[in-house]
Design an enzyme around this catalytic site. Structure first.
Site, PDB file in Angstrom:
ATOM      1  CE  LYS A  30     -12.304 -35.755 -51.159  1.00  0.00           C
ATOM      2  NZ  LYS A  30     -11.959 -36.612 -52.316  1.00  0.00           N
ATOM      3  CB  SER A 106     -15.613 -37.546 -53.324  1.00  0.00           C
ATOM      4  OG  SER A 106     -14.221 -37.755 -53.304  1.00  0.00           O
ATOM      5  CB  SER A 130     -12.789 -38.112 -56.126  1.00  0.00           C
ATOM      6  OG  SER A 130     -13.879 -38.998 -56.039  1.00  0.00           O
TER       7      SER A 130
END
Length: 431
Positions: A30, A106, A130
Protein backbone atom coordinates in the site's frame (compact mmCIF):
# COMPACT_ATOMS: atom_id res chain seq x y z
CA UNK A 1 -1.03 0.19 -8.93
CA UNK A 2 0.44 3.68 -8.88
CA UNK A 3 4.10 2.84 -8.27
CA UNK A 4 5.68 -0.03 -10.21
CA UNK A 5 8.60 -2.06 -8.94
CA UNK A 6 8.87 -4.76 -11.58
CA UNK A 7 12.66 -4.92 -11.58
CA UNK A 8 12.69 -5.24 -7.80
CA UNK A 9 10.00 -7.92 -8.08
CA UNK A 10 12.15 -9.98 -10.46
CA UNK A 11 15.14 -9.55 -8.18
CA UNK A 12 13.09 -10.55 -5.12
CA UNK A 13 11.64 -13.54 -6.93
CA UNK A 14 15.14 -14.80 -7.68
CA UNK A 15 16.05 -14.60 -3.98
CA UNK A 16 12.70 -15.43 -2.34
CA UNK A 17 12.32 -18.38 0.05
CA UNK A 18 10.93 -21.42 -1.73
CA UNK A 19 9.30 -22.90 1.37
CA UNK A 20 7.31 -19.89 2.60
CA UNK A 21 3.49 -20.12 2.71
CA UNK A 22 3.28 -17.52 -0.08
CA UNK A 23 6.45 -18.45 -1.99
CA UNK A 24 6.42 -16.71 -5.35
CA UNK A 25 3.00 -15.09 -4.87
CA UNK A 26 2.75 -11.57 -6.37
CA UNK A 27 1.12 -8.85 -4.27
CA UNK A 28 0.99 -5.10 -3.81
CA UNK A 29 2.22 -2.92 -0.99
CA UNK A 30 0.00 0.00 0.00
CA UNK A 31 1.22 3.52 -0.72
CA UNK A 32 0.87 4.23 2.99
CA UNK A 33 2.31 1.38 4.93
CA UNK A 34 5.22 -0.94 5.35
CA UNK A 35 8.79 0.10 4.66
CA UNK A 36 10.11 -2.43 2.15
CA UNK A 37 13.74 -1.71 1.31
CA UNK A 38 14.17 -0.24 -2.15
CA UNK A 39 10.49 0.64 -2.69
CA UNK A 40 9.16 4.17 -3.08
CA UNK A 41 6.44 5.97 -1.11
CA UNK A 42 4.73 9.16 -2.22
CA UNK A 43 2.36 11.50 -0.41
CA UNK A 44 0.24 14.47 -1.45
CA UNK A 45 0.46 16.73 -4.50
CA UNK A 46 2.80 18.98 -2.53
CA UNK A 47 4.99 16.12 -1.30
CA UNK A 48 4.95 14.05 -4.48
CA UNK A 49 8.69 13.45 -4.32
CA UNK A 50 9.24 9.73 -3.77
CA UNK A 51 10.76 8.61 -0.50
CA UNK A 52 12.83 5.46 -1.01
CA UNK A 53 12.72 3.05 1.91
CA UNK A 54 16.24 2.38 3.17
CA UNK A 55 15.35 -0.67 5.25
CA UNK A 56 12.57 -3.15 5.96
CA UNK A 57 9.97 -2.70 8.67
CA UNK A 58 9.33 -5.87 10.69
CA UNK A 59 6.07 -6.38 8.79
CA UNK A 60 7.93 -6.21 5.47
CA UNK A 61 10.58 -8.62 6.74
CA UNK A 62 7.88 -11.14 7.62
CA UNK A 63 6.13 -10.73 4.28
CA UNK A 64 9.48 -11.19 2.54
CA UNK A 65 10.18 -14.35 4.56
CA UNK A 66 6.74 -15.69 3.64
CA UNK A 67 7.82 -15.51 -0.02
CA UNK A 68 5.62 -12.65 -1.23
CA UNK A 69 6.81 -10.69 -4.28
CA UNK A 70 5.83 -6.98 -4.33
CA UNK A 71 4.99 -5.70 -7.80
CA UNK A 72 4.54 -2.12 -6.62
CA UNK A 73 2.33 0.08 -4.45
CA UNK A 74 -1.44 0.56 -4.60
CA UNK A 75 -3.43 3.77 -4.82
CA UNK A 76 -4.67 5.52 -1.66
CA UNK A 77 -6.54 8.77 -0.96
CA UNK A 78 -4.32 11.67 0.05
CA UNK A 79 -3.01 10.94 3.57
CA UNK A 80 -5.36 7.94 3.75
CA UNK A 81 -8.20 9.64 5.61
CA UNK A 82 -11.12 8.81 3.29
CA UNK A 83 -13.32 5.80 2.53
CA UNK A 84 -12.89 6.35 -1.20
CA UNK A 85 -9.67 6.37 -3.24
CA UNK A 86 -9.59 9.43 -5.47
CA UNK A 87 -6.31 11.32 -4.93
CA UNK A 88 -5.48 14.22 -7.27
CA UNK A 89 -1.92 12.88 -7.47
CA UNK A 90 -2.92 9.68 -9.29
CA UNK A 91 -6.64 9.98 -10.04
CA UNK A 92 -9.54 7.79 -8.89
CA UNK A 93 -9.49 4.04 -8.46
CA UNK A 94 -12.79 2.48 -9.61
CA UNK A 95 -14.64 -0.58 -8.38
CA UNK A 96 -13.99 -3.50 -10.76
CA UNK A 97 -17.45 -4.98 -10.19
CA UNK A 98 -19.23 -1.72 -10.96
CA UNK A 99 -17.03 1.22 -12.00
CA UNK A 100 -19.73 3.74 -11.10
CA UNK A 101 -19.10 3.26 -7.39
CA UNK A 102 -16.09 3.54 -5.13
CA UNK A 103 -13.91 0.53 -4.27
CA UNK A 104 -13.66 2.08 -0.79
CA UNK A 105 -10.66 3.50 0.98
CA UNK A 106 -8.14 4.03 2.09
CA UNK A 107 -6.93 0.63 0.84
CA UNK A 108 -9.01 1.04 -2.30
CA UNK A 109 -6.19 0.38 -4.73
CA UNK A 110 -5.33 -2.85 -2.96
CA UNK A 111 -8.96 -4.00 -2.88
CA UNK A 112 -9.57 -3.19 -6.55
CA UNK A 113 -6.41 -5.09 -7.51
CA UNK A 114 -7.48 -8.20 -5.59
CA UNK A 115 -11.13 -8.02 -6.70
CA UNK A 116 -10.07 -7.73 -10.35
CA UNK A 117 -7.79 -10.77 -9.89
CA UNK A 118 -4.65 -8.76 -10.61
CA UNK A 119 -3.11 -10.25 -7.44
CA UNK A 120 -4.53 -12.74 -4.91
CA UNK A 121 -3.86 -10.51 -1.88
CA UNK A 122 -2.55 -7.04 -1.18
CA UNK A 123 -1.36 -5.04 1.80
CA UNK A 124 -3.99 -2.93 3.57
CA UNK A 125 -4.11 -0.83 6.73
CA UNK A 126 -6.95 0.45 8.87
CA UNK A 127 -7.26 3.56 11.05
CA UNK A 128 -11.04 3.90 10.76
CA UNK A 129 -12.22 1.13 8.45
CA UNK A 130 -9.58 1.23 5.71
CA UNK A 131 -9.23 -2.57 5.51
CA UNK A 132 -12.86 -3.47 6.09
CA UNK A 133 -14.58 -0.78 3.99
CA UNK A 134 -12.78 -1.59 0.69
CA UNK A 135 -13.19 -5.31 1.41
CA UNK A 136 -16.94 -4.73 1.68
CA UNK A 137 -17.11 -2.54 -1.42
CA UNK A 138 -15.13 -5.07 -3.50
CA UNK A 139 -16.54 -8.38 -2.24
CA UNK A 140 -13.40 -9.44 -0.35
CA UNK A 141 -12.31 -10.66 3.06
CA UNK A 142 -10.90 -7.87 5.22
CA UNK A 143 -9.53 -8.73 8.67
CA UNK A 144 -8.51 -6.00 11.09
CA UNK A 145 -6.53 -7.90 13.75
CA UNK A 146 -6.46 -7.20 17.48
CA UNK A 147 -4.48 -4.21 18.69
CA UNK A 148 -0.80 -5.16 18.85
CA UNK A 149 -1.13 -8.32 16.77
CA UNK A 150 1.03 -6.89 13.97
CA UNK A 151 4.14 -4.92 15.04
CA UNK A 152 4.87 -1.34 13.98
CA UNK A 153 8.62 -1.50 14.49
CA UNK A 154 11.31 -0.69 14.03
CA UNK A 155 10.38 2.59 12.29
CA UNK A 156 7.51 3.31 14.71
CA UNK A 157 6.98 2.45 18.36
CA UNK A 158 3.25 3.17 18.11
CA UNK A 159 0.83 4.55 15.48
CA UNK A 160 -2.18 6.58 16.60
CA UNK A 161 -1.92 4.93 20.03
CA UNK A 162 -2.64 1.47 18.69
CA UNK A 163 -5.58 2.57 16.54
CA UNK A 164 -3.91 1.84 13.18
CA UNK A 165 -3.69 -1.79 12.06
CA UNK A 166 -1.64 -3.30 9.24
CA UNK A 167 -2.78 -6.42 7.42
CA UNK A 168 -4.17 -7.34 3.95
CA UNK A 169 -7.27 -7.81 1.84
CA UNK A 170 -7.76 -11.32 0.44
CA UNK A 171 -10.21 -13.39 -1.58
CA UNK A 172 -10.67 -16.12 1.02
CA UNK A 173 -10.72 -16.65 4.76
CA UNK A 174 -8.01 -19.28 4.29
CA UNK A 175 -5.63 -16.72 2.84
CA UNK A 176 -6.32 -14.25 5.66
CA UNK A 177 -5.60 -16.95 8.25
CA UNK A 178 -2.37 -17.93 6.50
CA UNK A 179 -1.28 -14.31 6.22
CA UNK A 180 -1.92 -13.82 9.94
CA UNK A 181 0.21 -16.86 10.74
CA UNK A 182 3.00 -15.39 8.62
CA UNK A 183 2.98 -11.83 9.97
CA UNK A 184 1.70 -11.84 13.57
CA UNK A 185 3.87 -11.59 16.67
CA UNK A 186 5.25 -9.00 19.05
CA UNK A 187 8.67 -7.41 19.21
CA UNK A 188 10.39 -6.85 22.57
CA UNK A 189 8.99 -3.75 24.23
CA UNK A 190 5.84 -3.49 22.10
CA UNK A 191 3.16 -1.51 23.96
CA UNK A 192 0.32 -3.95 23.18
CA UNK A 193 0.56 -7.73 23.51
CA UNK A 194 -2.56 -9.75 22.65
CA UNK A 195 -2.64 -13.43 23.66
CA UNK A 196 -1.54 -15.94 21.03
CA UNK A 197 -3.60 -19.11 20.45
CA UNK A 198 -2.03 -22.53 20.93
CA UNK A 199 -3.15 -23.57 17.42
CA UNK A 200 -2.06 -21.60 14.34
CA UNK A 201 -4.91 -19.65 12.80
CA UNK A 202 -4.90 -21.55 9.50
CA UNK A 203 -4.94 -24.94 11.22
CA UNK A 204 -7.73 -23.68 13.51
CA UNK A 205 -10.09 -23.30 10.56
CA UNK A 206 -10.52 -27.08 10.48
CA UNK A 207 -11.43 -27.45 14.14
CA UNK A 208 -14.87 -28.63 15.15
CA UNK A 209 -17.50 -25.91 15.36
CA UNK A 210 -18.89 -24.86 18.74
CA UNK A 211 -22.23 -23.22 19.41
CA UNK A 212 -21.56 -19.51 19.84
CA UNK A 213 -23.50 -16.68 21.40
CA UNK A 214 -23.63 -14.03 18.68
CA UNK A 215 -25.10 -10.56 19.07
CA UNK A 216 -26.27 -8.46 16.16
CA UNK A 217 -27.74 -5.03 15.55
CA UNK A 218 -30.27 -3.81 13.01
CA UNK A 219 -30.13 -0.16 14.09
CA UNK A 220 -27.51 2.53 13.71
CA UNK A 221 -26.13 4.14 16.90
CA UNK A 222 -26.19 7.46 15.07
CA UNK A 223 -26.92 8.70 11.59
CA UNK A 224 -29.45 7.47 9.02
CA UNK A 225 -31.10 4.06 9.14
CA UNK A 226 -29.44 1.21 7.27
CA UNK A 227 -30.10 1.07 3.54
CA UNK A 228 -32.76 -1.59 2.82
CA UNK A 229 -30.22 -3.74 0.98
CA UNK A 230 -27.87 -3.59 3.97
CA UNK A 231 -30.64 -4.61 6.37
CA UNK A 232 -31.52 -7.50 4.08
CA UNK A 233 -27.88 -8.65 3.99
CA UNK A 234 -27.71 -8.56 7.80
CA UNK A 235 -30.94 -10.50 8.22
CA UNK A 236 -29.79 -13.06 5.67
CA UNK A 237 -26.55 -13.52 7.64
CA UNK A 238 -28.44 -13.83 10.93
CA UNK A 239 -30.58 -16.58 9.40
CA UNK A 240 -27.49 -18.35 8.09
CA UNK A 241 -25.77 -18.24 11.48
CA UNK A 242 -28.89 -19.62 13.16
CA UNK A 243 -28.99 -22.41 10.57
CA UNK A 244 -25.38 -23.20 11.48
CA UNK A 245 -26.53 -23.80 15.07
CA UNK A 246 -25.53 -20.56 16.80
CA UNK A 247 -27.51 -18.54 19.31
CA UNK A 248 -28.38 -15.12 17.88
CA UNK A 249 -29.47 -12.15 20.02
CA UNK A 250 -30.46 -8.71 18.78
CA UNK A 251 -28.69 -5.92 20.67
CA UNK A 252 -28.98 -2.16 20.18
CA UNK A 253 -25.62 -0.42 20.60
CA UNK A 254 -25.65 1.74 23.74
CA UNK A 255 -22.13 3.20 23.64
CA UNK A 256 -22.00 6.82 22.52
CA UNK A 257 -20.16 6.34 19.25
CA UNK A 258 -20.96 9.79 17.90
CA UNK A 259 -19.09 11.56 20.71
CA UNK A 260 -16.29 9.00 20.57
CA UNK A 261 -15.91 9.69 16.84
CA UNK A 262 -15.41 13.40 17.50
CA UNK A 263 -12.79 12.70 20.19
CA UNK A 264 -11.03 10.21 17.95
CA UNK A 265 -10.69 12.78 15.19
CA UNK A 266 -9.32 15.31 17.65
CA UNK A 267 -6.62 12.82 18.60
CA UNK A 268 -5.72 11.64 15.12
CA UNK A 269 -5.58 15.19 13.75
CA UNK A 270 -2.61 15.74 16.08
CA UNK A 271 -1.05 12.48 14.91
CA UNK A 272 -1.53 13.41 11.25
CA UNK A 273 -0.09 16.90 11.84
CA UNK A 274 2.97 15.23 13.35
CA UNK A 275 3.29 12.96 10.31
CA UNK A 276 2.98 15.87 7.89
CA UNK A 277 5.63 17.82 9.78
CA UNK A 278 7.91 14.80 9.43
CA UNK A 279 7.29 14.76 5.66
CA UNK A 280 8.03 18.49 5.52
CA UNK A 281 11.28 17.99 7.40
CA UNK A 282 12.31 15.32 4.91
CA UNK A 283 11.42 17.71 2.05
CA UNK A 284 13.35 20.55 3.70
CA UNK A 285 10.50 23.06 3.98
CA UNK A 286 7.31 23.85 5.88
CA UNK A 287 3.86 22.44 5.05
CA UNK A 288 1.90 24.84 2.82
CA UNK A 289 -1.84 25.07 2.17
CA UNK A 290 -1.37 24.27 -1.51
CA UNK A 291 0.44 21.03 -0.60
CA UNK A 292 -2.80 19.39 0.53
CA UNK A 293 -6.43 18.85 -0.33
CA UNK A 294 -8.73 21.16 1.63
CA UNK A 295 -9.78 18.65 4.28
CA UNK A 296 -6.21 17.54 4.92
CA UNK A 297 -5.16 21.17 5.35
CA UNK A 298 -8.07 21.69 7.79
CA UNK A 299 -7.04 18.54 9.65
CA UNK A 300 -3.43 19.72 9.81
CA UNK A 301 -4.55 23.08 11.18
CA UNK A 302 -6.80 21.36 13.73
CA UNK A 303 -3.94 19.21 14.94
CA UNK A 304 -1.44 22.05 15.14
CA UNK A 305 -3.91 24.29 16.93
CA UNK A 306 -4.76 22.06 19.88
CA UNK A 307 -3.33 22.64 23.31
CA UNK A 308 -1.80 19.79 25.25
CA UNK A 309 -4.73 19.83 27.69
CA UNK A 310 -7.28 19.70 24.83
CA UNK A 311 -5.44 16.77 23.30
CA UNK A 312 -5.16 14.99 26.65
CA UNK A 313 -8.87 15.40 27.34
CA UNK A 314 -9.86 13.95 23.97
CA UNK A 315 -7.37 11.12 24.35
CA UNK A 316 -8.74 10.22 27.80
CA UNK A 317 -12.34 10.20 26.53
CA UNK A 318 -11.34 8.12 23.51
CA UNK A 319 -9.70 5.50 25.73
CA UNK A 320 -12.74 5.36 28.02
CA UNK A 321 -15.02 4.97 25.00
CA UNK A 322 -12.89 2.07 23.75
CA UNK A 323 -13.15 0.38 27.12
CA UNK A 324 -16.93 0.92 27.17
CA UNK A 325 -17.34 -0.62 23.71
CA UNK A 326 -15.32 -3.70 24.69
CA UNK A 327 -17.33 -4.09 27.90
CA UNK A 328 -20.64 -3.78 26.05
CA UNK A 329 -19.76 -6.60 23.64
CA UNK A 330 -18.00 -8.82 26.21
CA UNK A 331 -21.03 -11.12 26.72
CA UNK A 332 -20.87 -12.23 23.08
CA UNK A 333 -18.48 -14.64 21.38
CA UNK A 334 -18.94 -12.54 18.24
CA UNK A 335 -21.00 -9.54 17.24
CA UNK A 336 -22.51 -8.87 13.80
CA UNK A 337 -22.89 -5.42 12.25
CA UNK A 338 -22.98 -4.01 8.74
CA UNK A 339 -19.59 -3.03 7.42
CA UNK A 340 -21.12 0.06 5.80
CA UNK A 341 -24.62 1.23 6.70
CA UNK A 342 -25.22 2.35 3.09
CA UNK A 343 -24.36 0.98 -0.33
CA UNK A 344 -20.93 1.93 -1.73
CA UNK A 345 -21.20 5.55 -2.79
CA UNK A 346 -20.83 6.84 -6.36
CA UNK A 347 -17.40 7.95 -7.48
CA UNK A 348 -16.96 11.57 -6.42
CA UNK A 349 -19.26 11.40 -3.39
CA UNK A 350 -16.43 11.58 -0.85
CA UNK A 351 -14.91 14.95 -1.67
CA UNK A 352 -11.73 15.67 0.28
CA UNK A 353 -11.84 19.24 -1.00
CA UNK A 354 -14.32 19.93 1.80
CA UNK A 355 -12.61 22.72 3.78
CA UNK A 356 -14.68 22.39 6.95
CA UNK A 357 -13.18 19.77 9.27
CA UNK A 358 -16.33 19.18 11.33
CA UNK A 359 -18.63 18.95 8.30
CA UNK A 360 -16.40 16.38 6.63
CA UNK A 361 -16.14 14.01 9.57
CA UNK A 362 -19.89 14.38 10.28
CA UNK A 363 -20.58 12.73 6.91
CA UNK A 364 -18.89 9.50 7.95
CA UNK A 365 -22.08 7.91 9.29
CA UNK A 366 -21.78 5.23 6.56
CA UNK A 367 -18.80 3.92 8.56
CA UNK A 368 -20.45 4.14 12.00
CA UNK A 369 -19.34 0.62 12.92
CA UNK A 370 -15.73 0.96 11.79
CA UNK A 371 -13.68 3.20 14.11
CA UNK A 372 -15.29 1.75 17.28
CA UNK A 373 -13.10 -1.32 16.92
CA UNK A 374 -10.01 0.71 16.14
CA UNK A 375 -10.28 2.54 19.46
CA UNK A 376 -11.34 -0.56 21.44
CA UNK A 377 -8.66 -2.80 19.93
CA UNK A 378 -11.12 -5.62 19.17
CA UNK A 379 -10.54 -7.78 16.08
CA UNK A 380 -13.09 -7.40 13.28
CA UNK A 381 -13.55 -8.95 9.85
CA UNK A 382 -15.63 -7.88 6.86
CA UNK A 383 -17.11 -10.66 4.75
CA UNK A 384 -19.08 -10.48 1.50
CA UNK A 385 -22.78 -11.09 2.14
CA UNK A 386 -24.67 -10.43 -1.10
CA UNK A 387 -24.43 -8.65 -4.42
CA UNK A 388 -27.08 -6.23 -5.62
CA UNK A 389 -28.63 -6.86 -9.07
CA UNK A 390 -26.22 -4.29 -10.53
CA UNK A 391 -23.19 -6.12 -9.14
CA UNK A 392 -22.44 -3.97 -6.11
CA UNK A 393 -21.09 -6.06 -3.19
CA UNK A 394 -22.46 -5.63 0.33
CA UNK A 395 -20.35 -6.79 3.28
CA UNK A 396 -21.10 -7.59 6.90
CA UNK A 397 -18.74 -7.33 9.85
CA UNK A 398 -18.04 -9.79 12.64
CA UNK A 399 -16.34 -8.46 15.78
CA UNK A 400 -14.60 -10.67 18.35
CA UNK A 401 -13.12 -10.48 21.80
CA UNK A 402 -9.64 -9.02 22.17
CA UNK A 403 -7.02 -11.50 21.00
CA UNK A 404 -9.59 -13.94 19.63
CA UNK A 405 -9.12 -13.80 15.87
CA UNK A 406 -9.38 -17.61 15.97
CA UNK A 407 -13.12 -17.55 16.67
CA UNK A 408 -13.74 -14.90 14.02
CA UNK A 409 -11.76 -16.75 11.34
CA UNK A 410 -13.35 -20.09 12.18
CA UNK A 411 -16.84 -18.60 12.06
CA UNK A 412 -16.04 -16.75 8.84
CA UNK A 413 -14.81 -19.98 7.26
CA UNK A 414 -18.10 -21.71 8.08
CA UNK A 415 -20.03 -18.83 6.53
CA UNK A 416 -17.77 -19.00 3.48
CA UNK A 417 -18.50 -22.72 3.08
CA UNK A 418 -22.23 -22.13 3.32
CA UNK A 419 -22.18 -19.12 1.02
CA UNK A 420 -19.30 -19.56 -1.43
CA UNK A 421 -19.22 -16.02 -2.75
CA UNK A 422 -15.84 -16.48 -4.44
CA UNK A 423 -17.53 -18.68 -7.04
CA UNK A 424 -19.63 -15.76 -8.25
CA UNK A 425 -18.26 -14.23 -11.44
CA UNK A 426 -20.14 -11.09 -12.52
CA UNK A 427 -18.94 -9.76 -15.83
CA UNK A 428 -16.14 -7.21 -15.52
CA UNK A 429 -15.59 -4.57 -18.18
CA UNK A 430 -11.89 -3.94 -18.62
CA UNK A 431 -10.89 -0.79 -20.46
Amino acid sequence: MVIRHFDLARQTAAQAPQAGPFAGVPFLLKNIGSNWKGTRLTGSIGFREAFVCGSDSEMARRMRNAGLIPLGRSNVPENGWCIATEPPLYGPTLNPWNPGVTPGGSSGGSAAAVASRMVPLAEASDGGGSIRVPASCCGLVGLKPSRGRIPYGPPEADVWFGCVYFFAVTRTVRDSAAFLDATAGNLPGDPYTPPTPATPWLAGLAQRSQRLRIGYTLTSPWGPAFAPEVSAALKDTVALLEALGHQLEEHRFASDLETAWIDYNQVNSVEIARDLDAQAKWAGRAVREDDLMAFNWAQYQRGRGQSATQFGTSFDRMRKAGREIAAELAPYDAFLTPTLTQLPRPVGYWDMNEPDFDSYIARWTDATFMFAFNISGLPAISLPAVWTPDDIPIGVQLVGRYGDEATLLHLAARIEEARPWVQRRPSISVS
